[in-house]
Design an enzyme around this catalytic site. Structure first.
Site, PDB file in Angstrom:
ATOM      1  N   ASP A 199      23.430  24.797  -1.158  1.00 32.42           N
ATOM      2  CA  ASP A 199      23.686  23.486  -0.564  1.00 32.42           C
ATOM      3  C   ASP A 199      23.788  23.646   0.944  1.00 32.42           C
ATOM      4  O   ASP A 199      24.476  24.555   1.425  1.00 32.42           O
ATOM      5  CB  ASP A 199      25.002  22.933  -1.131  1.00 32.42           C
ATOM      6  N   ALA A 243      15.624  19.444   3.915  1.00 33.46           N
ATOM      7  CA  ALA A 243      16.723  19.044   3.028  1.00 33.46           C
ATOM      8  C   ALA A 243      17.443  17.822   3.572  1.00 33.46           C
ATOM      9  O   ALA A 243      17.913  17.820   4.708  1.00 33.46           O
ATOM     10  CB  ALA A 243      17.706  20.198   2.864  1.00 33.46           C
ATOM     11  N   ALA A 244      17.534  16.786   2.752  1.00 29.31           N
ATOM     12  CA  ALA A 244      18.223  15.559   3.154  1.00 29.31           C
ATOM     13  C   ALA A 244      18.344  14.646   1.947  1.00 29.31           C
ATOM     14  O   ALA A 244      17.535  14.720   1.016  1.00 29.31           O
ATOM     15  CB  ALA A 244      17.465  14.835   4.269  1.00 29.31           C
ATOM     16  N   GLY A 267       8.587  19.859   0.151  1.00 30.34           N
ATOM     17  CA  GLY A 267       8.879  21.274   0.287  1.00 30.34           C
ATOM     18  C   GLY A 267       8.062  22.156  -0.638  1.00 30.34           C
ATOM     19  O   GLY A 267       7.565  23.215  -0.230  1.00 30.34           O
ATOM     20  N   GLY A 307      11.633  20.405  -3.373  1.00 28.60           N
ATOM     21  CA  GLY A 307      11.373  18.977  -3.467  1.00 28.60           C
ATOM     22  C   GLY A 307       9.900  18.660  -3.349  1.00 28.60           C
ATOM     23  O   GLY A 307       9.032  19.545  -3.362  1.00 28.60           O
ATOM     24  N   PHE A 308       9.611  17.389  -3.216  1.00 30.02           N
ATOM     25  CA  PHE A 308       8.231  16.901  -3.184  1.00 30.02           C
ATOM     26  C   PHE A 308       7.441  17.522  -2.035  1.00 30.02           C
ATOM     27  O   PHE A 308       6.424  18.209  -2.244  1.00 30.02           O
ATOM     28  CB  PHE A 308       8.261  15.375  -3.092  1.00 30.02           C
ATOM     29  N   TYR A 312      20.669   5.729   6.269  1.00 26.13           N
ATOM     30  CA  TYR A 312      19.668   6.800   6.195  1.00 26.13           C
ATOM     31  C   TYR A 312      18.970   6.989   7.541  1.00 26.13           C
ATOM     32  O   TYR A 312      18.848   8.111   8.040  1.00 26.13           O
ATOM     33  CB  TYR A 312      18.641   6.486   5.107  1.00 26.13           C
ATOM     34  N   GLY A 365      15.316  22.345   1.207  1.00 26.23           N
ATOM     35  CA  GLY A 365      14.731  21.310   0.371  1.00 26.23           C
ATOM     36  C   GLY A 365      13.361  21.721  -0.130  1.00 26.23           C
ATOM     37  O   GLY A 365      12.520  20.878  -0.453  1.00 26.23           O
ATOM     38  N   GLY A 366      13.138  23.024  -0.217  1.00 28.82           N
ATOM     39  CA  GLY A 366      11.804  23.540  -0.509  1.00 28.82           C
ATOM     40  C   GLY A 366      11.343  23.390  -1.936  1.00 28.82           C
ATOM     41  O   GLY A 366      10.184  23.676  -2.230  1.00 28.82           O
TER      42      GLY A 366
END
Length: 379
Positions: free
Chosen positions: A61, A82-83, A13, A10-11, A190, A7-8
C-alpha cells in the site's frame, strides 16, 4: 532500467508492465490488489494474471512506509500510477482519496529525499499520472476571449440547462481544446487530489535533481479495463449493463462529451516521457484530441453487441461532473513526438471484442448510483 510501477497490476499499470518487459526493462510492481478492481480473489483477476512472470510483484500500500522502502530499493525510475479513481466516489470518500492519492505521493517523495540525503538515492526519473480532471470544465471561447467556467448550477440543470454559459453575459460558450496553460480548477475531490499529486511531484523532484514529468490523462479505455468497478470507465459500465440485457440510463441530455484515449496510446506516452531525459518539471496532456459524446459511446456499444436494452436519456446529473473537456495535444506532439494512433471507432471495436470474451456479472452499478443519490450527489 530498473523501473517501479505503482498501481502496476491495474488497467494502465499492467499494460505498461507488459510493454516495458518487452523492451527489456526490469519491472517491479507495487499494488494493493484492490477488490474493487480485482475482485475478492485477485489471483483470478485477468489484470493480475496478465503480468509477465519476470515482473516482481509487491503486494503493498502506498500509504505504508515499509512497502515503499521495499519497492524503491535499487530503482532507477518510478511510474506513479497508484491512486483511487472516480469523481463520484471521491465526493463521499474524501479522507480515503486524500490519504491514498496525496499522502501516498508525499510519502514516496519523503523517502526519495531521505535516500538522496543519505547518499544512496538511485531514482533519476519519475512519471506521475495526472488527470484531465484538474481542469474542471474545459476551455471555452466567448465574445470577449477565453473563458474557464466554474461548476454548473444545480438549479439550471434541473431545468435542462446543461451547457456552460458565460458568467457575465449568459451567452452559450464555444468549446475549444484545453491546453496545458488553461486554468486548473478541479470540481471534484478526485480532481483536487490529482492536482496535488502533480504539483508535489514536479516541485519536490526538481529540488532532488530528479527529472519528473506529469501526464494529464484524458478518459482511458480499452481491453483490460475493470468490468468490476462501478465507479470508473463508462465503456465498462455501459458494456456490463448492455450484456446483462439491462437498460442504460444516460445522465443529462447525453451530449456531454469527453476525450476517450485508447490504452495503447497511453502506454506509448508513458514510454516517451520516461525516455525524454531532456524534459523535466513539465506537464503534458495525453488524449485523442477529439470530443466524443456519452450518447455516442452508448450507441456505439449497443450497436456492436446487438443489445436489446434501451438507452434512456434521464436528465439526471451528478454534482461535480463537467460538461465537456478534450485535450489540446500541440505541446506533447512537439516536445515528445507523441501522436495518438487509435481512433475511437477502432478502439471501441477492440474493447468490445475483448469484453465479449469475459465473464460478465453484476458490477454493483445500481448500488453505486443509490449511494450517490442518498448523499445528495445525484439529482
Amino acid at each position: 532500467m530498473n523501473i517501479l510501477i505503482t498501481g502496476g497490476a491495474g488497467f494502465i499499470g499492467s499494460a505498461l508492465a507488459r510493454a516495458l518487459n518487452r523492451l527489456g526493462d526490469t519491472v517491479t510492481v507495487l499494488d494493493n490488489l484492490s477488490p474493487q478492481i480485482h475482485g475478492t480473489n485477485p489471483d483470478d483477476s485477468p489484470l493480475f494474471k496478465s503480468l509477465p512472470e519476470s515482473v516482481r510483484l509487491i503486494k503493498g500500500d502506498v500509504r505504508r512506509r515499509e512497502d515503499w522502502l521495499a519497492a524503491l530499493e535499487g530503482q532507477e525510475a518510478v511510474i506513479h500510477l497508484a491512486a483511487e479513481t472516480g469523481t463520484g466516489q471521491s465526493m463521499y470518500q474524501i479522507d480515503h482519496y486524500v490519504e491514498t492519492n496525496v499522502r501516498g505521493t508525499s510519502l514516496m517523495l519523503d523517502l526519495l529525499a531521505e535516500a538522496r540525503d543519505a547518499g544512496h538515492g538511485t531514482v533519476r526519473r519519475v512519471v506521475v499520472a495526472s488527470s484531465r480532471s484538474i481542469y474542471g470544465e474545459g476551455k471555452y471561447r466567448g465574445h470577449a476571449g477565453y473563458v474557464y467556467p466554474g461548476a454548473r448550477k444545480a438549479s439550471d440543470m434541473r431545468l435542462g440547462l446543461y451547457d456552460c454559459l458565460c458568467p457575465e453575459t449568459g451567452e452559450r460558450l464555444e468549446l475549444v481544446p484545453t491546453d496545458e496553460t488553461s486554468k486548473t480548477h478541479p470540481s471534484s475531490v478526485y480532481g483536487i487530489t490529482k492536482l496535488f499529486q502533480e504539483q508535489l511531484v514536479l516541485t519536490v523532484c526538481e529540488t532532488l535533481d530528479i527529472g519528473a514529468i506529469a501526464l494529464r490523462f484524458q478518459n482511458v479505455y480499452g481491453p483490460g479495463q475493470s468490468l468490476r468497478n462501478p465507479y470508473t470507465g463508462i465503456l465498462s459500465i455501459f458494456s456490463t449493463l448492455l450484456l446483462q440485457g439491462k437498460d442504460v440510463n444516460i445522465f443529462e441530455d447525453g451530449l456531454e462529451s469527453r476525450d476517450f484515449v485508447y490504452i495503447d496510446d497511453i502506454v506509448e506516452s508513458i514510454v516517451l516521457a520516461l525516455d525524454a531525459t531532456n524534459k523535466a518539471g513539465v506537464a503534458y496532456n495525453v488524449g485523442s484530441g477529439k470530443a466524443t459524446s456519452v450518447l455516442q459511446v452508448a450507441q456505439t456499444l449497443k450497436r456492436f453487441y446487438g443489445a436489446t436494452g434501451a438507452l434512456n436519456i434521464t436528465g439526471n446529473f451528478r454534482l461535480g461532473d463537467i460538461r465537456h473537456n478534450y485535450a489540446d495535444l500541440k505541446k506533447i506532439r512537439k516536445e515528445l513526438d507523441f501522436e495518438p494512433k487509435v481512433s475511437f471507432a477502432e478502439g471501441a471495436m477492440h474493447f468490445c471484442k475483448w469484453v465479449e470474451e469475459q465473464t460478465i456479472s453484476d458490477a454493483g452499478y445500481d448500488q453505486s448510483v443509490a449511494e450517490m443519490r442518498s448523499r445528495g450527489l445525484l439529482n
